[in-house]
Design an enzyme around this catalytic site. Structure first.
Site, mmCIF file in Angstrom:
data_model
loop_
_atom_site.group_PDB
_atom_site.id
_atom_site.type_symbol
_atom_site.label_atom_id
_atom_site.label_comp_id
_atom_site.label_asym_id
_atom_site.label_seq_id
_atom_site.Cartn_x
_atom_site.Cartn_y
_atom_site.Cartn_z
ATOM 1 N N ALA A 2 32.975 69.707 32.142
ATOM 2 C CA ALA A 2 31.754 70.383 31.714
ATOM 3 C C ALA A 2 31.757 70.977 30.440
ATOM 4 O O ALA A 2 30.926 72.083 30.345
ATOM 5 C CB ALA A 2 31.899 71.509 32.929
ATOM 6 N N ALA A 3 32.547 70.827 29.739
ATOM 7 C CA ALA A 3 32.762 71.419 28.326
ATOM 8 C C ALA A 3 31.212 71.507 27.557
ATOM 9 O O ALA A 3 30.971 72.543 26.882
ATOM 10 C CB ALA A 3 33.740 70.769 27.518
ATOM 11 N N GLY A 4 30.745 70.134 27.680
ATOM 12 C CA GLY A 4 29.369 69.986 27.029
ATOM 13 C C GLY A 4 28.472 71.077 27.780
ATOM 14 O O GLY A 4 27.638 71.388 26.901
ATOM 15 N N ASP A 5 28.191 70.968 28.969
ATOM 16 C CA ASP A 5 27.228 71.795 29.410
ATOM 17 C C ASP A 5 27.832 73.359 29.026
ATOM 18 O O ASP A 5 26.646 73.875 29.139
ATOM 19 C CB ASP A 5 27.506 71.652 31.192
ATOM 20 C CG ASP A 5 27.116 70.269 31.684
ATOM 21 O OD1 ASP A 5 26.245 69.575 30.953
ATOM 22 O OD2 ASP A 5 27.730 69.664 32.409
#
Length: 306
Positions: free
Chosen positions: A249-252
């Site tokens: 979920a790093a991009g989110d």
């Protein structure tokens, strides 16, 4: 307080850790298994709420145990879920996620009720859209609904942000309704047909997206950071270095951190480091929403790096 509306997906993530991602046809023995709330839309909503924003979520889940758990999870972080409908004809979306020891992952989606989100659902949520400082979109919902949502937000004078994931080709007409586009390298390459390996290539691809009609492009580059391409010029922002555990979920988290900063009236150049810090923190923990930092965690991390 920052006001953010998220239009997008809610999934239950079924996550298994493995020493490495298996090759085609190969069976390997994994270790831990977890059931974790996810979906790019819900991830961004929860991340924004944990960072202090007032958040409304627009989407669909099934009439099943996963759907009930996802709604309860939104409520637990004070997200307005009045516009998340229960679909009796489709199961809640799920994601099968394999995470290797390096932190890298691969994901298979069964979109379920997410692909039942309709333009009428957006009409029902129009006031939540109109009252937001910024509306976030992704591509785990029907493309026609995403485009209608972008048009509706623009009609109501609200800033639109599209995270074009999962990667797919998009019509120029849709992109012209996007104020801020936040693609990664894969998504940028697919949208432009251009390589994005060198600094010159990155700049050329981002400029092409702006020529199509996107207002601002923020190209996320993982451990290399983020590249800003706007009417005021271009600039590279380095990533914060951490030891990754799970990048799911790093991009989110980046999108949410950036959006919260923008909604709190920070300018683009000030908002991108907020996103970089949130994304870095999310990569240090297992899972999607379980990895998302609180405002106090984010502030402690950020203060040491500015």
């Amino acid at each position: 307080m920052a006001r953010i509306t998220v239009i997008g997906s809610l999934n239950m993530d079924l996550v298994v850790r493995t020493p490495r991602i298996p090759k085609p046809g190969e069976t390997i023995i994994g270790t831990d298994f977890h059931t974790i709330p996810g979906g790019k839309g819900a991830n961004q909503a929860v991340a924004a709420a944990k960072l202090g924003a007032q958040v409304s979520m627009v989407g669909r889940v099934g009439e099943d145990d996963f759907g009930r758990a996802l709604l309860n999870n939104l409520t637990s972080v004070n997200i307005n879920s009045d516009f998340v409908k229960r679909d009796q004809g489709a199961a809640t979306g799920i994601a099968l996620i394999t995470v290797e020891d390096s932190g890298e992952n691969n994901i298979v989606l069964a979109t379920g009720a997410n692909m039942k989100l309709t333009i009428e659902d957006l009409d029902d949520a129009e006031e939540a859209i109109a009252q937001a400082d910024i509306v976030l979109f992704q591509l785990e919902s029907p493309l026609a609904t995403v485009e209608a949502g972008l048009k509706l937000a623009k009609k109501r004078g609200v800033t639109t942000l599209l995270n074009p994931a999962p990667a797919q080709a998009l019509p120029d007409g849709l992109l012209r309704h996007v104020d801020i586009l936040v693609p990664n390298e894969t998504e940028t390459g697919l949208l432009t047909g251009l390589p994005v390996e060198t600094p010159t290539q990155i700049e050329e691809a981002a400029e092409q997206l702006r020529r199509i009609g996107v207002g601002t492009v923020i190209l996320t580059l993982g451990e290399r950071g983020a590249f800003l391409c706007s009417a005021k010029g271009n600039e590279m922002f380095p990533a914060y270095q951490v030891e990754p555990v799970d990048t799911t979920a790093a991009g989110d988290a980046f999108v949410a951190g950036f959006a919260v900063a923008l909604a709190e009236k920070k300018n683009l150049k000030a908002a991108i480091p907020w996103g970089n810090a949130a994304g870095a923190l999310a990569a240090t923990k297992l899972g999607a929403q379980t990895s998302l930092p609180t405002r106090s965690e984010w502030e402690a991390f950020y203060r040491l790096r500015v």
